[in-house]
Write a protein that holds these residues in place. Structure first.
Motif, short mmCIF file in Angstrom:
data_model
loop_
_atom_site.label_atom_id
_atom_site.label_comp_id
_atom_site.label_asym_id
_atom_site.label_seq_id
_atom_site.Cartn_x
_atom_site.Cartn_y
_atom_site.Cartn_z
N LEU A 84 19.75 41.35 43.82
CA LEU A 84 19.69 39.83 43.52
C LEU A 84 20.21 39.22 44.64
O LEU A 84 19.66 38.02 44.86
N GLY A 85 21.37 39.62 45.66
CA GLY A 85 22.07 38.76 46.51
C GLY A 85 20.87 38.67 47.58
O GLY A 85 20.76 37.49 48.17
N TRP A 86 20.20 39.49 47.95
CA TRP A 86 19.25 39.50 49.04
C TRP A 86 18.23 38.42 48.74
O TRP A 86 17.84 37.65 49.49
N ARG A 87 17.76 38.48 47.30
CA ARG A 87 16.56 37.75 46.86
C ARG A 87 17.09 36.30 46.94
O ARG A 87 16.37 35.53 47.22
N ARG A 88 18.26 36.02 46.46
CA ARG A 88 18.91 34.76 46.58
C ARG A 88 18.82 34.19 48.00
O ARG A 88 18.70 32.99 48.23
N THR A 89 19.34 35.12 48.97
CA THR A 89 19.51 34.60 50.31
C THR A 89 17.95 34.35 50.85
O THR A 89 17.95 32.99 51.54
N ALA A 90 17.21 34.99 50.51
CA ALA A 90 15.66 34.68 50.98
C ALA A 90 15.18 33.36 50.36
O ALA A 90 14.66 32.39 51.10
N SER A 91 15.47 33.27 49.10
CA SER A 91 15.05 32.14 48.25
C SER A 91 15.84 30.82 48.86
O SER A 91 15.16 29.75 49.25
N GLN A 92 17.12 30.84 49.08
CA GLN A 92 17.70 29.69 49.78
C GLN A 92 17.37 29.50 51.27
O GLN A 92 17.72 28.25 51.50
N SER A 93 17.06 30.30 51.71
CA SER A 93 16.35 30.13 53.15
C SER A 93 15.04 30.08 53.23
O SER A 93 14.54 29.95 54.54
N ARG A 135 25.51 59.94 43.74
CA ARG A 135 25.75 58.48 43.84
C ARG A 135 25.16 57.55 43.01
O ARG A 135 24.11 57.96 42.18
N HIS A 136 25.98 56.72 42.49
CA HIS A 136 25.23 55.57 41.26
C HIS A 136 24.32 54.81 42.11
O HIS A 136 24.45 54.14 43.25
N TYR A 137 22.96 55.03 41.63
CA TYR A 137 21.65 54.29 42.33
C TYR A 137 20.86 53.71 41.46
O TYR A 137 20.15 54.81 40.48
N GLU A 138 20.69 52.70 40.98
CA GLU A 138 19.98 51.87 39.89
C GLU A 138 18.60 51.77 40.22
O GLU A 138 18.26 51.68 41.39
N PRO A 139 17.70 52.08 39.32
CA PRO A 139 16.26 51.96 39.39
C PRO A 139 16.04 50.44 39.92
O PRO A 139 16.67 49.65 39.43
N TRP A 140 14.98 50.27 40.56
CA TRP A 140 14.50 48.94 40.99
C TRP A 140 13.90 48.18 39.65
O TRP A 140 13.10 48.85 38.90
#
Length: 169
Positions: A84-93, A135-140
């Motif tokens: 979500l952080g990456w998606r927010r960065t893309a959206s804001q940019s 390792r904790h790895y959540e599904p996409w």
């Protein structure tokens, strides 16, 4: 001029993210950001890393996206919060977002790669096989490109990623 893209790689350690992300960065003449390098620099400076590596990587990505540069982010990206952080960065940019997950469907190949690789960042400790598989790895949570490094050559993997970035996949 086409909008810049934020291309975010994710996947467990040892799946080949760095190899593919670097080659795609070269092919696209894109900015390459590696969260491992940022986090190791923070550790070397005595900082408590936590989510800070991702925060810094997102800030650097945003600056480059605003300059019109395509950015390739190389990270494990293990949880929804980081995605979500990456998606927010893309959206804001106002950048296009491309999400690519690398997997290695052959467990023996994945283990061999993980156990044989050596760090290419001074001081970076590679995770053990047990640490990788537990390792904790959540599904996409949404559609994204999945590339299997057990069944494809490096060139085919980079071709697939480039096709996705260019909107042909």
């Amino acid at each position: 001029m086409q909008r810049p893209a934020l291309i975010v790689f994710g996947g467990l350690p040892g799946t080949g993210k760095t190899t593919v992300a670097r080659q795609l960065s070269i092919r696209l003449d894109a900015v390459y950001l590696r969260v491992d390098a940022i986090e190791q620099a923070l550790r070397a400076a005595g900082a408590d890393v936590g989510a800070l590596g991702y925060v810094i990587a997102n800030a650097l990505a945003a600056e480059n996206l605003r300059l019109g540069r395509t950015v390739v982010a190389d990270c494990v990206n293990p949880v929804l919060a980081s995605r979500l952080g990456w998606r927010r960065t893309a959206s804001q940019s106002s950048a296009r977002m491309v999400e690519i997950e690398l997997v290695c469907s052959d467990r023996a190949v994945h283990r061999r790669r993980a156990e044989r690789r050596s760090p290419d960042i001074e001081g970076l400790r590679q995770p053990s096989w047990d640490e990788i598989v537990t390792r904790h790895y959540e599904p996409w949570d949404r559609e994204h490109l999945v590339l299997d490094t057990a069944t494809n050559s490096l060139e085919a993997l980079v071709d697939g990623a480039e096709a996705c970035v260019r909107g042909h996949a």
